[in-house]
Design a protein around this motif. Structure first.
Motif, PDB file in Angstrom:
ATOM      1  N   ASP A  45       0.944  -1.377   0.300  1.00  9.43           N
ATOM      2  CA  ASP A  45       0.237  -0.006  -0.017  1.00  9.43           C
ATOM      3  C   ASP A  45       0.907   1.124   0.106  1.00  9.43           C
ATOM      4  O   ASP A  45       0.889   2.476  -0.726  1.00  9.43           O
ATOM      5  N   GLU A  46       2.068   1.504   0.542  1.00  7.66           N
ATOM      6  CA  GLU A  46       3.166   2.254   0.697  1.00  7.66           C
ATOM      7  C   GLU A  46       3.869   2.356  -0.610  1.00  7.66           C
ATOM      8  O   GLU A  46       3.671   3.235  -1.086  1.00  7.66           O
ATOM      9  N   TYR A  47       4.787   1.221  -1.297  1.00 13.04           N
ATOM     10  CA  TYR A  47       4.608   1.365  -2.700  1.00 13.04           C
ATOM     11  C   TYR A  47       3.636   2.004  -3.578  1.00 13.04           C
ATOM     12  O   TYR A  47       3.676   3.372  -4.530  1.00 13.04           O
ATOM     13  N   ASP A  48       2.149   1.406  -3.439  1.00 14.48           N
ATOM     14  CA  ASP A  48       1.659   1.545  -4.230  1.00 14.48           C
ATOM     15  C   ASP A  48       0.406   3.615  -4.112  1.00 14.48           C
ATOM     16  O   ASP A  48       0.838   4.717  -5.382  1.00 14.48           O
ATOM     17  N   SER A  49       0.837   3.845  -2.866  1.00 16.28           N
ATOM     18  CA  SER A  49       0.799   5.617  -2.776  1.00 16.28           C
ATOM     19  C   SER A  49       1.532   6.572  -3.229  1.00 16.28           C
ATOM     20  O   SER A  49       1.525   7.330  -3.921  1.00 16.28           O
ATOM     21  N   ALA A  50       3.439   6.114  -2.993  1.00 14.77           N
ATOM     22  CA  ALA A  50       4.499   6.278  -3.808  1.00 14.77           C
ATOM     23  C   ALA A  50       4.599   6.921  -5.011  1.00 14.77           C
ATOM     24  O   ALA A  50       4.516   7.867  -5.500  1.00 14.77           O
ATOM     25  N   ILE A  51       4.232   5.499  -6.027  1.00 22.38           N
ATOM     26  CA  ILE A  51       3.943   5.897  -7.123  1.00 22.38           C
ATOM     27  C   ILE A  51       2.926   6.090  -8.407  1.00 22.38           C
ATOM     28  O   ILE A  51       2.784   5.858  -9.678  1.00 22.38           O
ATOM     29  N   HIS A  52       1.190   6.286  -7.438  1.00 19.81           N
ATOM     30  CA  HIS A  52       0.735   6.117  -8.069  1.00 19.81           C
ATOM     31  C   HIS A  52       0.643   7.503  -9.555  1.00 19.81           C
ATOM     32  O   HIS A  52      -0.520   7.567  -9.845  1.00 19.81           O
ATOM     33  N   ALA A  53       1.314   8.585  -9.036  1.00 22.69           N
ATOM     34  CA  ALA A  53       0.693   9.381  -9.882  1.00 22.69           C
ATOM     35  C   ALA A  53       2.007   9.870 -10.828  1.00 22.69           C
ATOM     36  O   ALA A  53       2.519  10.113 -12.027  1.00 22.69           O
ATOM     37  N   ASN A  54       3.041   8.200 -10.590  1.00 18.96           N
ATOM     38  CA  ASN A  54       4.127   8.112 -11.836  1.00 18.96           C
ATOM     39  C   ASN A  54       3.622   7.192 -12.852  1.00 18.96           C
ATOM     40  O   ASN A  54       4.180   7.009 -13.970  1.00 18.96           O
ATOM     41  N   ILE A  55       2.710   5.852 -12.352  1.00 20.49           N
ATOM     42  CA  ILE A  55       2.681   5.193 -13.239  1.00 20.49           C
ATOM     43  C   ILE A  55       1.153   4.689 -13.681  1.00 20.49           C
ATOM     44  O   ILE A  55       0.634   4.804 -13.592  1.00 20.49           O
ATOM     45  N   GLY A  56       0.759   4.343 -14.875  1.00 22.09           N
ATOM     46  CA  GLY A  56      -0.267   4.131 -15.697  1.00 22.09           C
ATOM     47  C   GLY A  56      -1.116   5.179 -15.477  1.00 22.09           C
ATOM     48  O   GLY A  56      -1.920   5.411 -15.268  1.00 22.09           O
ATOM     49  N   ALA A  57      -0.554   6.278 -16.746  1.00 21.61           N
ATOM     50  CA  ALA A  57      -1.117   7.600 -16.884  1.00 21.61           C
ATOM     51  C   ALA A  57      -2.926   7.490 -17.151  1.00 21.61           C
ATOM     52  O   ALA A  57      -3.350   7.706 -17.091  1.00 21.61           O
ATOM     53  N   ARG A  58      -2.709   6.332 -18.047  1.00 19.72           N
ATOM     54  CA  ARG A  58      -4.102   6.238 -19.483  1.00 19.72           C
ATOM     55  C   ARG A  58      -5.261   5.838 -18.014  1.00 19.72           C
ATOM     56  O   ARG A  58      -6.383   6.305 -18.004  1.00 19.72           O
ATOM     57  N   LEU A  59      -4.915   4.668 -16.524  1.00 21.71           N
ATOM     58  CA  LEU A  59      -5.991   4.391 -16.102  1.00 21.71           C
ATOM     59  C   LEU A  59      -5.876   5.596 -14.596  1.00 21.71           C
ATOM     60  O   LEU A  59      -6.920   5.261 -13.911  1.00 21.71           O
ATOM     61  N   GLN A  60      -5.219   6.756 -14.687  1.00 21.76           N
ATOM     62  CA  GLN A  60      -5.855   7.792 -13.517  1.00 21.76           C
ATOM     63  C   GLN A  60      -7.024   8.969 -13.486  1.00 21.76           C
ATOM     64  O   GLN A  60      -7.015   8.832 -14.821  1.00 21.76           O
ATOM     65  N   GLU A  61      -7.413   8.785 -13.099  1.00 16.71           N
ATOM     66  CA  GLU A  61      -8.572   9.780 -12.997  1.00 16.71           C
ATOM     67  C   GLU A  61      -8.683  11.105 -13.885  1.00 16.71           C
ATOM     68  O   GLU A  61      -9.442  11.566 -14.970  1.00 16.71           O
ATOM     69  N   ARG A  62      -7.686  11.674 -13.591  1.00 13.07           N
ATOM     70  CA  ARG A  62      -7.231  12.847 -13.548  1.00 13.07           C
ATOM     71  C   ARG A  62      -5.646  13.179 -12.928  1.00 13.07           C
ATOM     72  O   ARG A  62      -4.845  12.724 -12.653  1.00 13.07           O
ATOM     73  N   LEU A  63      -5.269  14.004 -14.487  1.00 12.06           N
ATOM     74  CA  LEU A  63      -3.927  14.085 -14.715  1.00 12.06           C
ATOM     75  C   LEU A  63      -3.131  15.556 -13.867  1.00 12.06           C
ATOM     76  O   LEU A  63      -3.763  16.261 -13.884  1.00 12.06           O
ATOM     77  N   THR A  64      -1.986  15.352 -12.649  1.00 13.91           N
ATOM     78  CA  THR A  64      -1.430  16.259 -13.236  1.00 13.91           C
ATOM     79  C   THR A  64      -1.292  17.168 -13.393  1.00 13.91           C
ATOM     80  O   THR A  64      -0.744  17.122 -14.929  1.00 13.91           O
ATOM     81  N   LYS A  65      -0.697  18.419 -13.602  1.00 12.12           N
ATOM     82  CA  LYS A  65      -0.470  19.472 -14.389  1.00 12.12           C
ATOM     83  C   LYS A  65       0.888  19.450 -15.477  1.00 12.12           C
ATOM     84  O   LYS A  65       1.044  19.350 -17.204  1.00 12.12           O
ATOM     85  N   ASP A  66       1.525  18.732 -14.682  1.00 13.30           N
ATOM     86  CA  ASP A  66       3.274  18.160 -15.141  1.00 13.30           C
ATOM     87  C   ASP A  66       3.150  17.186 -15.700  1.00 13.30           C
ATOM     88  O   ASP A  66       3.442  16.933 -16.973  1.00 13.30           O
ATOM     89  N   GLN A  67       1.489  16.469 -15.551  1.00 18.02           N
ATOM     90  CA  GLN A  67       2.066  15.003 -16.178  1.00 18.02           C
ATOM     91  C   GLN A  67       0.968  15.796 -17.386  1.00 18.02           C
ATOM     92  O   GLN A  67       1.112  14.560 -18.751  1.00 18.02           O
ATOM     93  N   ALA A  68      -0.192  16.544 -17.047  1.00 19.53           N
ATOM     94  CA  ALA A  68      -0.759  16.704 -19.117  1.00 19.53           C
ATOM     95  C   ALA A  68       0.176  17.429 -19.605  1.00 19.53           C
ATOM     96  O   ALA A  68       0.080  17.268 -20.695  1.00 19.53           O
ATOM     97  N   THR A  69       1.149  18.305 -19.285  1.00 18.94           N
ATOM     98  CA  THR A  69       2.053  18.814 -20.071  1.00 18.94           C
ATOM     99  C   THR A  69       3.177  18.224 -20.574  1.00 18.94           C
ATOM    100  O   THR A  69       3.201  18.378 -21.738  1.00 18.94           O
ATOM    101  N   THR A  70       3.403  17.555 -20.127  1.00 20.72           N
ATOM    102  CA  THR A  70       4.225  16.558 -20.521  1.00 20.72           C
ATOM    103  C   THR A  70       3.779  15.728 -21.656  1.00 20.72           C
ATOM    104  O   THR A  70       4.707  15.388 -22.750  1.00 20.72           O
ATOM    105  N   LEU A  71       2.940  14.670 -20.893  1.00 18.39           N
ATOM    106  CA  LEU A  71       2.173  13.618 -22.056  1.00 18.39           C
ATOM    107  C   LEU A  71       1.636  15.054 -23.019  1.00 18.39           C
ATOM    108  O   LEU A  71       2.005  14.490 -24.539  1.00 18.39           O
ATOM    109  N   ALA A  72       1.414  15.929 -23.522  1.00 21.17           N
ATOM    110  CA  ALA A  72       0.960  16.480 -24.824  1.00 21.17           C
ATOM    111  C   ALA A  72       2.018  17.225 -25.241  1.00 21.17           C
ATOM    112  O   ALA A  72       2.177  17.166 -26.329  1.00 21.17           O
ATOM    113  N   ALA A  73       2.865  17.537 -24.544  1.00 19.75           N
ATOM    114  CA  ALA A  73       4.516  18.076 -25.413  1.00 19.75           C
ATOM    115  C   ALA A  73       5.020  16.670 -26.010  1.00 19.75           C
ATOM    116  O   ALA A  73       5.125  17.152 -27.557  1.00 19.75           O
TER     117      ALA A  73
END
Length: 85
Positions: A45-73
């Motif tokens: 659970d600790e590992y999952d919470s640490a990587i939840h914003a970094n892995i599986g962008a398509r599975l996330q309900e909403r991307l962070t601003k950094d993720q969105a700009t990186t993917l858009a670029a």
């Protein structure tokens, strides 16, 4: 076990042995998984919470601003499609 019971001459003893072997394996797997769930659940659970914003962008309900700009670029490079017409 099913294979031993097929055909004109089913071998009930072989089927019983295979079934006993399968049940023994099943019980060992259940015991291992229960022990693992108790010992490893907090770390997983600790590992999952640490990587939840970094892995599986398509599975996330909403991307962070950094993720969105990186993917858009990454997806916004110009492509010459003039040869396709």
């Amino acid at each position: 076990a099913r294979r031993a019971l097929r055909g004109d001459d089913p071998d009930r003893n072989a089927a019983t042995e295979e079934l006993a072997s399968a049940l023994e394996l099943y019980e060992a797997e259940v015991a291992w998984r229960l022990a693992g769930a108790g010992e490893l659940a907090e770390g997983i659970d600790e590992y999952d919470s640490a990587i939840h914003a970094n892995i599986g962008a398509r599975l996330q309900e909403r991307l962070t601003k950094d993720q969105a700009t990186t993917l858009a670029a990454c997806l916004s490079h110009h492509r010459d499609i003039s040869l396709n017409f």
